[in-house]
Design a protein around this motif. Structure first.
Motif, PDB file in Angstrom:
ATOM      1  N   HIS A 121       0.715  -1.058   0.006  1.00 38.41           N
ATOM      2  CA  HIS A 121      -0.027  -0.081  -0.079  1.00 38.41           C
ATOM      3  C   HIS A 121       0.734   1.318  -0.031  1.00 38.41           C
ATOM      4  CE1 HIS A 121       0.967   0.046   4.213  1.00 38.41           C
ATOM      5  NE2 HIS A 121       0.926   0.849   4.246  1.00 38.41           N
ATOM      6  N   PRO A 122       0.470   2.398  -0.431  1.00 35.89           N
ATOM      7  CA  PRO A 122      -0.734   2.536  -1.344  1.00 35.89           C
ATOM      8  C   PRO A 122      -0.624   2.047  -2.672  1.00 35.89           C
ATOM      9  CG  PRO A 122       0.537   4.663  -1.327  1.00 35.89           C
ATOM     10  CD  PRO A 122       1.234   3.612  -0.457  1.00 35.89           C
ATOM     11  N   LEU A 123      -1.695   1.452  -3.254  1.00 36.74           N
ATOM     12  CA  LEU A 123      -1.614   0.768  -4.580  1.00 36.74           C
ATOM     13  C   LEU A 123      -2.442   1.501  -5.631  1.00 36.74           C
ATOM     14  CD1 LEU A 123      -2.259  -3.003  -3.487  1.00 36.74           C
ATOM     15  CD2 LEU A 123       0.035  -1.584  -4.206  1.00 36.74           C
ATOM     16  N   PRO A 124      -2.059   1.687  -6.700  1.00 36.00           N
ATOM     17  CA  PRO A 124      -2.908   2.438  -7.699  1.00 36.00           C
ATOM     18  C   PRO A 124      -4.438   1.504  -7.927  1.00 36.00           C
ATOM     19  CG  PRO A 124      -0.912   1.024  -8.788  1.00 36.00           C
ATOM     20  CD  PRO A 124      -0.907   0.966  -7.359  1.00 36.00           C
ATOM     21  N   ASP A 125      -5.075   2.221  -8.792  1.00 35.23           N
ATOM     22  CA  ASP A 125      -6.220   1.738  -9.512  1.00 35.23           C
ATOM     23  C   ASP A 125      -5.878   0.702 -10.408  1.00 35.23           C
ATOM     24  OD1 ASP A 125      -8.198   3.249  -7.753  1.00 35.23           O
ATOM     25  OD2 ASP A 125      -7.739   4.728  -9.028  1.00 35.23           O
ATOM     26  N   CYS A 126      -6.820  -0.278 -10.564  1.00 39.36           N
ATOM     27  CA  CYS A 126      -6.764  -1.324 -11.699  1.00 39.36           C
ATOM     28  C   CYS A 126      -7.929  -0.959 -12.562  1.00 39.36           C
ATOM     29  CB  CYS A 126      -7.096  -2.491 -11.027  1.00 39.36           C
ATOM     30  SG  CYS A 126      -7.022  -4.106 -12.336  1.00 39.36           S
ATOM     31  N   THR A 127      -7.410  -1.080 -13.987  1.00 43.30           N
ATOM     32  CA  THR A 127      -8.770  -0.982 -14.955  1.00 43.30           C
ATOM     33  C   THR A 127      -9.374  -2.207 -15.105  1.00 43.30           C
ATOM     34  OG1 THR A 127      -7.081  -1.467 -16.572  1.00 43.30           O
ATOM     35  CG2 THR A 127      -6.954   0.950 -16.112  1.00 43.30           C
ATOM     36  N   ILE A 281       1.193  -1.333 -15.159  1.00 43.47           N
ATOM     37  CA  ILE A 281       1.523  -2.972 -15.264  1.00 43.47           C
ATOM     38  C   ILE A 281       0.415  -3.538 -15.825  1.00 43.47           C
ATOM     39  CG2 ILE A 281       2.190  -4.944 -13.927  1.00 43.47           C
ATOM     40  CD1 ILE A 281       4.260  -3.063 -13.377  1.00 43.47           C
ATOM     41  N   GLY A 282       0.496  -4.402 -17.099  1.00 43.78           N
ATOM     42  CA  GLY A 282      -0.510  -4.894 -17.718  1.00 43.78           C
ATOM     43  C   GLY A 282      -0.190  -6.263 -17.836  1.00 43.78           C
ATOM     44  N   SER A 296       2.362  -8.067  -7.743  1.00 44.99           N
ATOM     45  CA  SER A 296       3.146  -7.819  -6.570  1.00 44.99           C
ATOM     46  C   SER A 296       4.176  -6.813  -6.955  1.00 44.99           C
ATOM     47  CB  SER A 296       4.116  -8.967  -6.515  1.00 44.99           C
ATOM     48  OG  SER A 296       4.875  -9.247  -7.525  1.00 44.99           O
ATOM     49  N   LEU A 297       4.190  -6.049  -8.281  1.00 46.55           N
ATOM     50  CA  LEU A 297       4.717  -4.891  -8.596  1.00 46.55           C
ATOM     51  C   LEU A 297       3.840  -3.425  -8.455  1.00 46.55           C
ATOM     52  CD1 LEU A 297       6.509  -6.399 -11.963  1.00 46.55           C
ATOM     53  CD2 LEU A 297       7.742  -5.954  -9.600  1.00 46.55           C
ATOM     54  N   SER A 298       2.878  -3.862  -8.077  1.00 48.18           N
ATOM     55  CA  SER A 298       2.035  -2.569  -8.015  1.00 48.18           C
ATOM     56  C   SER A 298       2.335  -1.179  -7.513  1.00 48.18           C
ATOM     57  CB  SER A 298       0.682  -3.189  -7.418  1.00 48.18           C
ATOM     58  OG  SER A 298      -0.112  -3.966  -8.143  1.00 48.18           O
ATOM     59  N   SER A 299       3.031  -1.479  -6.500  1.00 43.15           N
ATOM     60  CA  SER A 299       3.298  -0.133  -5.787  1.00 43.15           C
ATOM     61  C   SER A 299       4.181   0.711  -6.467  1.00 43.15           C
ATOM     62  CB  SER A 299       3.792  -0.680  -4.264  1.00 43.15           C
ATOM     63  OG  SER A 299       5.118  -1.340  -4.363  1.00 43.15           O
ATOM     64  N   LEU A 300       4.948  -0.012  -7.760  1.00 46.11           N
ATOM     65  CA  LEU A 300       5.574   0.674  -8.307  1.00 46.11           C
ATOM     66  C   LEU A 300       5.087   1.485  -9.689  1.00 46.11           C
ATOM     67  CD1 LEU A 300       8.699  -1.967  -8.674  1.00 46.11           C
ATOM     68  CD2 LEU A 300       8.657   0.317  -7.075  1.00 46.11           C
ATOM     69  N   ALA A 301       3.760   1.320  -9.560  1.00 45.24           N
ATOM     70  CA  ALA A 301       3.149   1.339 -10.886  1.00 45.24           C
ATOM     71  C   ALA A 301       2.207   2.839 -10.689  1.00 45.24           C
ATOM     72  CB  ALA A 301       2.269   0.428 -11.553  1.00 45.24           C
ATOM     73  N   ASP A 302       1.707   3.385 -11.697  1.00 43.77           N
ATOM     74  CA  ASP A 302       0.865   4.611 -11.667  1.00 43.77           C
ATOM     75  C   ASP A 302      -0.442   3.990 -12.055  1.00 43.77           C
ATOM     76  OD1 ASP A 302       2.793   6.776 -11.598  1.00 43.77           O
ATOM     77  OD2 ASP A 302       3.449   6.263 -13.412  1.00 43.77           O
ATOM     78  N   ILE A 303      -0.534   2.931 -12.507  1.00 43.84           N
ATOM     79  CA  ILE A 303      -1.962   2.056 -13.041  1.00 43.84           C
ATOM     80  C   ILE A 303      -1.610   0.865 -13.220  1.00 43.84           C
ATOM     81  CG2 ILE A 303      -1.818   2.853 -15.292  1.00 43.84           C
ATOM     82  CD1 ILE A 303      -5.042   3.523 -15.122  1.00 43.84           C
ATOM     83  N   VAL A 304      -2.403  -0.167 -12.746  1.00 41.93           N
ATOM     84  CA  VAL A 304      -2.550  -1.469 -13.426  1.00 41.93           C
ATOM     85  C   VAL A 304      -3.815  -1.962 -14.095  1.00 41.93           C
ATOM     86  CG1 VAL A 304      -1.071  -2.148 -11.385  1.00 41.93           C
ATOM     87  CG2 VAL A 304      -3.374  -2.534 -11.166  1.00 41.93           C
ATOM     88  N   ASP A 305      -3.317  -2.864 -14.891  1.00 49.33           N
ATOM     89  CA  ASP A 305      -4.522  -3.444 -15.970  1.00 49.33           C
ATOM     90  C   ASP A 305      -4.473  -4.823 -15.734  1.00 49.33           C
ATOM     91  OD1 ASP A 305      -6.204  -3.854 -17.980  1.00 49.33           O
ATOM     92  OD2 ASP A 305      -4.656  -3.525 -19.395  1.00 49.33           O
ATOM     93  N   LEU A 306      -4.869  -5.188 -14.834  1.00 49.08           N
ATOM     94  CA  LEU A 306      -4.613  -6.655 -14.273  1.00 49.08           C
ATOM     95  C   LEU A 306      -5.954  -7.437 -13.779  1.00 49.08           C
ATOM     96  CD1 LEU A 306      -1.493  -6.354 -11.944  1.00 49.08           C
ATOM     97  CD2 LEU A 306      -1.719  -7.200 -14.355  1.00 49.08           C
ATOM     98  N   ASP A 307      -6.910  -6.992 -14.794  1.00 53.78           N
ATOM     99  CA  ASP A 307      -8.262  -7.636 -14.351  1.00 53.78           C
ATOM    100  C   ASP A 307      -8.589  -9.046 -14.949  1.00 53.78           C
ATOM    101  OD1 ASP A 307      -8.158  -6.461 -16.909  1.00 53.78           O
ATOM    102  OD2 ASP A 307     -10.140  -5.713 -16.948  1.00 53.78           O
ATOM    103  N   LYS A 326      -9.005  -2.025  -6.975  1.00 54.58           N
ATOM    104  CA  LYS A 326      -7.774  -2.391  -6.739  1.00 54.58           C
ATOM    105  C   LYS A 326      -7.363  -3.703  -6.552  1.00 54.58           C
ATOM    106  CE  LYS A 326      -7.014   2.216  -4.294  1.00 54.58           C
ATOM    107  NZ  LYS A 326      -6.132   3.049  -5.155  1.00 54.58           N
ATOM    108  N   VAL A 327      -6.233  -4.128  -6.981  1.00 54.57           N
ATOM    109  CA  VAL A 327      -5.825  -5.467  -6.561  1.00 54.57           C
ATOM    110  C   VAL A 327      -5.184  -5.533  -5.084  1.00 54.57           C
ATOM    111  CG1 VAL A 327      -4.392  -7.609  -7.512  1.00 54.57           C
ATOM    112  CG2 VAL A 327      -5.224  -5.818  -9.210  1.00 54.57           C
TER     113      VAL A 327
END
Ligand code: MG
Length: 331
Positions: A121-127, A281-282, A296-307, A326-327
């Motif tokens: 945490h904090p984690l970015p939003d997931c699309t 991260i996609g 697991s890399l989410s905290s380094l990203a601006d946005i994740v696309d892991l749906d 969020k994931v």
């Protein structure tokens, strides 16, 4: 060390229409390694538009494990051995890397994000990805996605009017922020620019891969004029590509299957930050195994696309949870 390789077919909830065609699912290869009584799994996802196949992945893994029958003492030696073994084969390498990282995390009895020295945490939003489809199909997907704060839509049908209609349909159902992935589907730079101008009034956050990856000069032209940030997907595979697209895009979409695994993704993130590129991260369509590794890399990203797990019917791994769009990474 023992290993086991298994084929799997990951099925979509609804056949998924993208610029490359319509598909019912994705070929997956699952690898389980067992050593010192600890088992860990890795995954290669093999969409048909990429060069690797179930056969090539299996062959690569058998050759690798024939030569390297024992796990080295530490994760970093293992990863170095893997990447110096052969070039290419990025999905096969990502699969082995995921299994190795999971194995070392299990052995240390800590979650993978912690083994990587990262945060949960904090984690970015997931699309949440919407495919192209009829108005009813799009409305159903928007209903499924109510927890998510950002939607992603695949455009690039080749027909700009159809793409506009898709956006208009979405906008009749929701005013949530949208990310647009054109999947290289816009062939003409002037039309792409006009479309981006129109999208900039539709609460679109960015456009991913508007033009074919071969059209570098057109991409540069578009970059200088675009009213929205542009993200590279097909134009950037691994760390070696990041410097080259630095002046053509505002961000990059990093996928484990493209770059060869977690260690390569982390290298790409470092480079992206050096060049002040945004980071997404996609993923390909993947089971909870590879999605959890990428997350697991989410905290380094601006946005994740892991749906991915939201969009498939037979994901065998209950490893990924979504809360509030969020994931979630467990402690
Ligand atoms: Mg994409």
């Amino acid at each position: 060390m023992h290993y086991n390789i298994k084929d799997f077919f990951l099925e979509f909830k609804t056949p998924f229409a993208i610029a490359h065609g319509t598909r019912t699912g994705t070929d997956i290869v699952l690898l389980t390694i067992t050593h010192e009584g600890i088992s860990a799994t890795g995954e290669a996802s093999l969409p048909p538009y990429l060069p690797e196949t179930k056969e090539s992945v299996r062959k690569f893994m058998e050759e690798f494990f024939d030569r390297h029958t024992d796990l080295p003492e530490d994760i970093h030696s293992s990863i170095n051995t893997l990447h110096s073994f052969a070039t290419g084969n990025t999905a096969a390498k990502a699969c082995i890397e995921i299994a190795l990282w999971n194995w070392f995390a299990s052995k240390a009895k800590i979650p993978l994000w912690k083994l990587l020295g990262l945060n949960n945490h904090p984690l970015p939003d997931c699309t949440y990805t919407l495919g192209m489809g009829s108005e009813e199909e799009i409305q159903a997907k928007i209903t499924d996605s109510r927890e998510f704060k950002i939607l992603k839509v695949k455009l690039g049908s080749g027909d700009m009017e159809y793409d506009r209609k898709t956006i208009n349909t979405i906008r009749r159902c929701t005013d949530k922020p949208l990310c647009v992935d054109a999947n290289q589907g816009w062939k003409n730079k002037e039309e792409a620019l006009e479309m981006i101008g129109w999208l900039s009034h539709q609460n679109v956050k960015f456009v991913e891969q508007p033009l074919p990856k071969e059209a570098a000069a057109d991409q540069l032209w578009l970059f200088k004029r675009s009213q929205l940030p542009l993200f590279a997907d097909e134009s950037v595979q691994g760390p070696e590509d990041v410097a080259g697209i630095n002046n053509m895009f505002h961000g990059i979409n990093i996928k484990l299957m493209k770059c060869g695994g977690i260690s390569k993704a982390m290298e790409m993130i470092q480079l992206a930050r050096k060049f002040q590129l945004q980071v997404m991260i996609g993923s390909m369509s993947e089971t909870g195994c590879a999605i959890a590794a990428a997350a697991s890399l989410s905290s380094l990203a601006d946005i994740v696309d892991l749906d991915g797990p939201m969009l498939t019917t037979n994901n065998p791994y209950d490893t990924v949870r979504y809360v509030d769009g969020k994931v979630i990474l467990n402690d």
